[in-house]
Design a protein around this motif. Structure first.
Motif, PDB file in Angstrom:
ATOM      1  N   GLU A  72       7.613  -5.145   6.195  1.00 52.70           N
ATOM      2  CA  GLU A  72       8.186  -4.406   7.163  1.00 52.70           C
ATOM      3  C   GLU A  72       7.110  -3.135   7.490  1.00 52.70           C
ATOM      4  N   MET A  73       6.544  -2.879   6.276  1.00 51.36           N
ATOM      5  CA  MET A  73       5.584  -1.554   6.707  1.00 51.36           C
ATOM      6  C   MET A  73       4.165  -2.206   7.604  1.00 51.36           C
ATOM      7  N   VAL A  74       3.994  -3.358   7.272  1.00 52.95           N
ATOM      8  CA  VAL A  74       2.749  -3.962   7.972  1.00 52.95           C
ATOM      9  C   VAL A  74       3.219  -4.154   9.313  1.00 52.95           C
ATOM     10  N   ARG A  75       4.329  -4.560   9.662  1.00 52.14           N
ATOM     11  CA  ARG A  75       4.827  -4.830  10.988  1.00 52.14           C
ATOM     12  C   ARG A  75       4.949  -3.421  11.724  1.00 52.14           C
ATOM     13  N   LYS A  76       5.327  -2.380  11.132  1.00 51.86           N
ATOM     14  CA  LYS A  76       5.656  -1.056  11.526  1.00 51.86           C
ATOM     15  C   LYS A  76       4.260  -0.318  11.963  1.00 51.86           C
ATOM     16  N   HIS A  77       3.458  -0.407  10.844  1.00 53.97           N
ATOM     17  CA  HIS A  77       2.258   0.559  10.836  1.00 53.97           C
ATOM     18  C   HIS A  77       0.892  -0.122  10.630  1.00 53.97           C
ATOM     19  N   GLY A  78       1.031  -1.543  10.913  1.00 53.11           N
ATOM     20  CA  GLY A  78      -0.274  -2.252  10.501  1.00 53.11           C
ATOM     21  C   GLY A  78      -0.682  -2.362   9.405  1.00 53.11           C
ATOM     22  N   THR A  79      -2.236  -2.650   9.156  1.00 48.86           N
ATOM     23  CA  THR A  79      -2.540  -2.742   7.952  1.00 48.86           C
ATOM     24  C   THR A  79      -3.392  -1.546   7.190  1.00 48.86           C
ATOM     25  N   LYS A  80      -3.412  -0.523   7.818  1.00 52.19           N
ATOM     26  CA  LYS A  80      -4.095   0.742   7.398  1.00 52.19           C
ATOM     27  C   LYS A  80      -3.142   1.545   6.675  1.00 52.19           C
ATOM     28  N   LEU A  81      -2.407   0.999   5.709  1.00 47.22           N
ATOM     29  CA  LEU A  81      -1.544   1.841   4.794  1.00 47.22           C
ATOM     30  C   LEU A  81      -2.116   2.499   3.823  1.00 47.22           C
ATOM     31  N   THR A  82      -1.695   3.833   3.699  1.00 50.71           N
ATOM     32  CA  THR A  82      -1.965   4.635   2.619  1.00 50.71           C
ATOM     33  C   THR A  82      -1.080   4.511   1.436  1.00 50.71           C
ATOM     34  N   PRO A  83      -1.535   5.127   0.280  1.00 49.13           N
ATOM     35  CA  PRO A  83      -0.389   5.053  -0.610  1.00 49.13           C
ATOM     36  C   PRO A  83       0.610   6.145  -0.448  1.00 49.13           C
ATOM     37  N   GLU A  84       0.343   7.334   0.418  1.00 49.51           N
ATOM     38  CA  GLU A  84       1.424   8.293   0.601  1.00 49.51           C
ATOM     39  C   GLU A  84       2.321   7.751   1.858  1.00 49.51           C
ATOM     40  N   LEU A  85       1.773   6.856   2.450  1.00 49.82           N
ATOM     41  CA  LEU A  85       2.669   6.139   3.552  1.00 49.82           C
ATOM     42  C   LEU A  85       3.600   5.152   3.073  1.00 49.82           C
ATOM     43  N   VAL A  86       3.153   4.404   1.997  1.00 52.00           N
ATOM     44  CA  VAL A  86       3.911   3.512   1.370  1.00 52.00           C
ATOM     45  C   VAL A  86       5.092   4.022   0.517  1.00 52.00           C
ATOM     46  N   THR A  87       4.661   5.323  -0.185  1.00 52.00           N
ATOM     47  CA  THR A  87       5.682   5.801  -1.019  1.00 52.00           C
ATOM     48  C   THR A  87       6.730   6.412  -0.135  1.00 52.00           C
ATOM     49  N   HIS A  88       6.381   6.838   1.053  1.00 55.68           N
ATOM     50  CA  HIS A  88       7.555   7.231   1.862  1.00 55.68           C
ATOM     51  C   HIS A  88       8.476   6.279   2.257  1.00 55.68           C
ATOM     52  N   GLU A  89       7.763   5.261   2.773  1.00 57.53           N
ATOM     53  CA  GLU A  89       8.441   3.780   3.258  1.00 57.53           C
ATOM     54  C   GLU A  89       9.431   3.194   2.414  1.00 57.53           C
ATOM     55  N   LEU A  90       9.044   3.415   1.162  1.00 56.67           N
ATOM     56  CA  LEU A  90       9.847   2.747   0.010  1.00 56.67           C
ATOM     57  C   LEU A  90      11.134   3.211  -0.205  1.00 56.67           C
ATOM     58  N   GLU A  91      11.426   4.516   0.627  1.00 60.39           N
ATOM     59  CA  GLU A  91      12.580   5.025   0.470  1.00 60.39           C
ATOM     60  C   GLU A  91      13.829   3.793   0.421  1.00 60.39           C
ATOM     61  N   GLY A  92      14.937   3.786  -0.485  1.00 56.49           N
ATOM     62  CA  GLY A  92      15.782   3.130  -0.207  1.00 56.49           C
ATOM     63  C   GLY A  92      15.662   1.656  -0.898  1.00 56.49           C
ATOM     64  N   ASN A  93      14.494   1.625  -1.855  1.00 54.10           N
ATOM     65  CA  ASN A  93      14.096   0.730  -2.587  1.00 54.10           C
ATOM     66  C   ASN A  93      13.917   1.058  -4.106  1.00 54.10           C
ATOM     67  N   LEU A  94      14.972   0.375  -4.846  1.00 54.92           N
ATOM     68  CA  LEU A  94      14.621   0.909  -6.356  1.00 54.92           C
ATOM     69  C   LEU A  94      14.026   0.052  -7.173  1.00 54.92           C
ATOM     70  N   CYS A  95      13.266   0.405  -8.064  1.00 60.41           N
ATOM     71  CA  CYS A  95      12.698  -0.358  -9.349  1.00 60.41           C
ATOM     72  C   CYS A  95      13.087   0.623 -10.513  1.00 60.41           C
ATOM     73  N   ARG A  96      13.527  -0.367 -11.496  1.00 62.27           N
ATOM     74  CA  ARG A  96      14.022   0.363 -12.720  1.00 62.27           C
ATOM     75  C   ARG A  96      13.025   0.296 -13.680  1.00 62.27           C
ATOM     76  N   CYS A  97      12.020  -0.427 -13.324  1.00 61.94           N
ATOM     77  CA  CYS A  97      11.098  -0.907 -14.593  1.00 61.94           C
ATOM     78  C   CYS A  97       9.646  -0.179 -14.154  1.00 61.94           C
ATOM     79  N   THR A  98       8.891  -0.118 -13.061  1.00 59.43           N
ATOM     80  CA  THR A  98       7.560  -0.123 -13.055  1.00 59.43           C
ATOM     81  C   THR A  98       7.138   1.384 -12.657  1.00 59.43           C
TER      82      THR A  98
END
Length: 162
Positions: free
Chosen positions: A111-137
């Motif tokens: 979804e991030m690639v669809r919305k923002h293309g391929t020039k993703l930054t770690p900051e943008l990805v971190t923001h976009e991951l809101e609503g996705n939980l990981c209990r391990c990593t």
């Protein structure tokens, strides 16, 4: 209720209650168990699928609402022999531990690639991951995996440019 769903490029005729959630139909009726049920409250993102290219939490959508749409589950991205670039990036960047959240995270990355293309930054990805939980990593390698997956998709011509 009889419905026809297009999932991973194939039509499926399903007889399910009108109130059946998409995640239930995918898992219970069609055996597509890569879409996980984590919370049933739209909090974790483990059930993310793509509906016409957009990430949707399948625990919040009735299956009947998906009629006429193109549904893509984790099973529709690649194969064990030929992983999709986003899946391969998760493997190479160690973006998983127990693996429970991984399918939803991969779909969120798509979804991030669809919305923002391929020039993703770690900051943008971190923001976009809101609503996705990981209990391990701790998310660090998930973020790296999504950035790397987007770059791999770009190099293969599989993604829009932003």
């Amino acid at each position: 209720m009889q419905m026809t769903l297009t999932i991973n490029g194939q039509g499926h005729s399903v007889d399910a209650p009108a109130a059946a959630l998409l995640v239930e139909v995918l898992r219970d009726d069609l055996g597509l168990t890569g879409t996980h049920i984590g919370c049933d409250t739209s909090q974790c993102g483990a059930c993310n699928v793509l509906i016409d290219g957009a990430a949707v939490k399948a625990c919040t959508m009735l299956a009947a609402q998906a009629q006429g749409a193109r549904i893509t589950t984790i099973e529709g991205l690649g194969t064990p022999e030929a992983l999709h670039p986003m899946q391969q990036a998760f493997r190479e960047a160690h973006g998983l531990q127990c693996g429970f959240c991984t399918p939803g995270m991969v779909m969120a990355g798509m979804e991030m690639v669809r919305k923002h293309g391929t020039k993703l930054t770690p900051e943008l990805v971190t923001h976009e991951l809101e609503g996705n939980l990981c209990r391990c990593t701790g998310y660090i390698n998930i973020v790296k995996a999504i950035v790397a997956g987007a770059a791999a998709m770009e190099s293969l011509g599989e993604a829009p440019h932003a």
